[in-house]
Scaffold this active site. Structure first.
Site, PDB file in Angstrom:
ATOM      1  N   THR A  83       1.985  11.773  -1.627  1.00 16.25           N
ATOM      2  CA  THR A  83       1.811  11.864  -2.914  1.00 16.25           C
ATOM      3  C   THR A  83       0.996  10.936  -3.275  1.00 16.25           C
ATOM      4  OG1 THR A  83       3.365  11.265  -5.060  1.00 16.25           O
ATOM      5  CG2 THR A  83       3.576   9.875  -3.218  1.00 16.25           C
ATOM      6  N   GLY A  84       0.525  11.026  -4.584  1.00 22.80           N
ATOM      7  CA  GLY A  84      -0.441  10.046  -5.186  1.00 22.80           C
ATOM      8  C   GLY A  84      -1.837   9.752  -4.497  1.00 22.80           C
ATOM      9  N   GLY A  86      -2.680   8.439  -1.996  1.00 20.30           N
ATOM     10  CA  GLY A  86      -2.372   8.830  -0.280  1.00 20.30           C
ATOM     11  C   GLY A  86      -2.791  10.272  -0.139  1.00 20.30           C
ATOM     12  N   SER A 209      -4.572  -4.488  -4.633  1.00 18.41           N
ATOM     13  CA  SER A 209      -4.559  -4.462  -6.192  1.00 18.41           C
ATOM     14  C   SER A 209      -4.992  -5.554  -6.602  1.00 18.41           C
ATOM     15  CB  SER A 209      -2.960  -4.101  -6.642  1.00 18.41           C
ATOM     16  OG  SER A 209      -2.664  -4.584  -7.940  1.00 18.41           O
ATOM     17  N   TYR A 235       5.398  -8.383  -6.049  1.00 19.62           N
ATOM     18  CA  TYR A 235       4.577  -7.777  -5.988  1.00 19.62           C
ATOM     19  C   TYR A 235       3.200  -8.360  -5.630  1.00 19.62           C
ATOM     20  CZ  TYR A 235       1.402  -3.649  -7.092  1.00 19.62           C
ATOM     21  OH  TYR A 235       0.399  -2.628  -6.852  1.00 19.62           O
TER      22      TYR A 235
END
Length: 357
Positions: A83-84, A86, A209, A235
């Site tokens: 998904t996304g 990836g 990120s 995170y």
């Protein structure tokens, strides 16, 4: 009154002529000129708005990987590939002819994604394998099977991640975000190093990120056992760990033919933010329309990953941080070699890895 011309022809007045005054039937009404001006103004405003939106979307989309390098005969492993970004990374590298191994936790969704990629790229050499990064047992089993069954590994893309989930502990007793985003990938990469080295020149690409800025590795309480749990702090800690791991890995592999890169993919419309939307459903609904305008698509979001994976000549930039298909400077927290070394040693201890590079 109409005048008779020579020969009996009628002479009609020219429209708008002043002789005899204006014709009230052809004069614009008092509101028509105002409405015409309003429509013209609205049209101009709409056109300007569309131009601005197009320019904004192009800016948000960021850099594009324009490298046309083929990957025929190469093997790529991508975690979180169903998904996304990836999935889009898998599609792009399959389009370039690579053998793509999609390492996923949900095999049903993974097979749907793999079949779509095979169909849209014409590359039948796309396979799926089970990997649960929250389980160190699963990581070890996956790595063992991969080493036994695959001839080579040219590109390892540590893409899978979880963002701002509730405080969950894994079966190993690790806080989930640090376990999935860092510790699982740390163990996986180290176990696959023999294959990466034998396939050199090869690359490890870690998806981090911009959230690593302001992050802190709390060695006294990595899993929020004593301090109050903050999903955002957790995170940030895990994304900072990605940057530091990539930096330390590059130093340890210098001269081995294996390069290491980390990157910020951008703010992307994917399932990664599902926990945030779950906590604030009204906010999620209110932001759903702006997100269509202000966030990258998964295809746009995978561009920097692909750039780091395929662009020739990046070997000399091993250990560096990238964003929008260009090298950028990581936050100061991500440039601390002392913390990077300590994190490596602590990570090895936690996952029970005795032999590291």
């Amino acid at each position: 009154m109409r005048a008779a011309g020579p020969g009996g022809f009628l002479v009609l007045p020219w429209p708008g002529s002043s002789g005899g005054g204006s014709d009230p039937e052809t004069e614009p009404g008092p509101g028509e000129e105002g409405r015409g001006g309003l429509l013209l103004g609205c049209g101009a405003l709409l056109g300007l708005t569309l131009i601005c939106v197009a320019v904004l979307r192009k800016w948000i989309a960021g850099g594009v990987c324009r490298c046309s390098v083929r990957l025929d005969g190469k093997t790529v492993l991508i975690t979180g590939a169903n998904t996304g970004i990836g999935k889009e990374t898998s599609r792009e590298l399959a389009r370039r002819g690579a053998r793509v191994v999609m390492a996923c936790r949900d095999l049903t969704r993974a097979e749907w994604a793999a079949e779509e990629i095979r169909r849209t790229t014409g590359n039948g050499n796309v396979v799926i394998r089970h990997l649960d990064l929250a389980s160190m047992y699963s990581v070890r089993q996956f790595a063992k099977d991969f080493l036994d069954s695959e001839d080579r590994l040219d590109i390892l893309i540590n893409n899978a991640g979880v963002m701002m989930c509730p405080k969950w502990l894994t079966e190993d007793g690790f806080e989930t975000q640090l376990a999935v985003n860092h510790l699982g990938h740390f163990l996986l990469t180290n176990m696959l190093l023999p294959k990466l080295k034998s396939s050199a020149p090869s690359r490890v690409v870690n998806v981090s990120s911009i959230a690593h800025q302001g992050g802190r590795i709390d060695f006294d309480d990595l899993f929020f056992s004593r301090r109050p749990y903050s999903s955002l702090e957790s995170y940030r800690q895990s994304k900072l760990a990605n940057v530091l791991f990539s930096r330390e890995l590059a130093g340890r592999l210098r001269g081995a033919g294996v390069s290491s890169f980390c990157l910020h993919p951008g703010v992307i419309r994917t399932e990664l933010g599902r926990h945030v939307q779950g906590w604030f459903p009204l906010l999620g609904a209110l932001l759903s329309l702006p997100s269509l305008l202000l966030m990258k698509t998964p295809t746009q979001g995978c561009q920097t990953t692909v750039y780091c994976a395929v662009t020739p000549g990046l070997e000399g930039r091993s250990g560096q941080y990238f964003s929008d298909c260009a090298e950028k400077e990581a936050a100061l927290e991500g440039q601390d070699d002392v913390v990077a070394k300590k994190l490596w040693e602590e990570s090895a201890r936690l996952v029970g890895l005795k032999d590291t590079c």
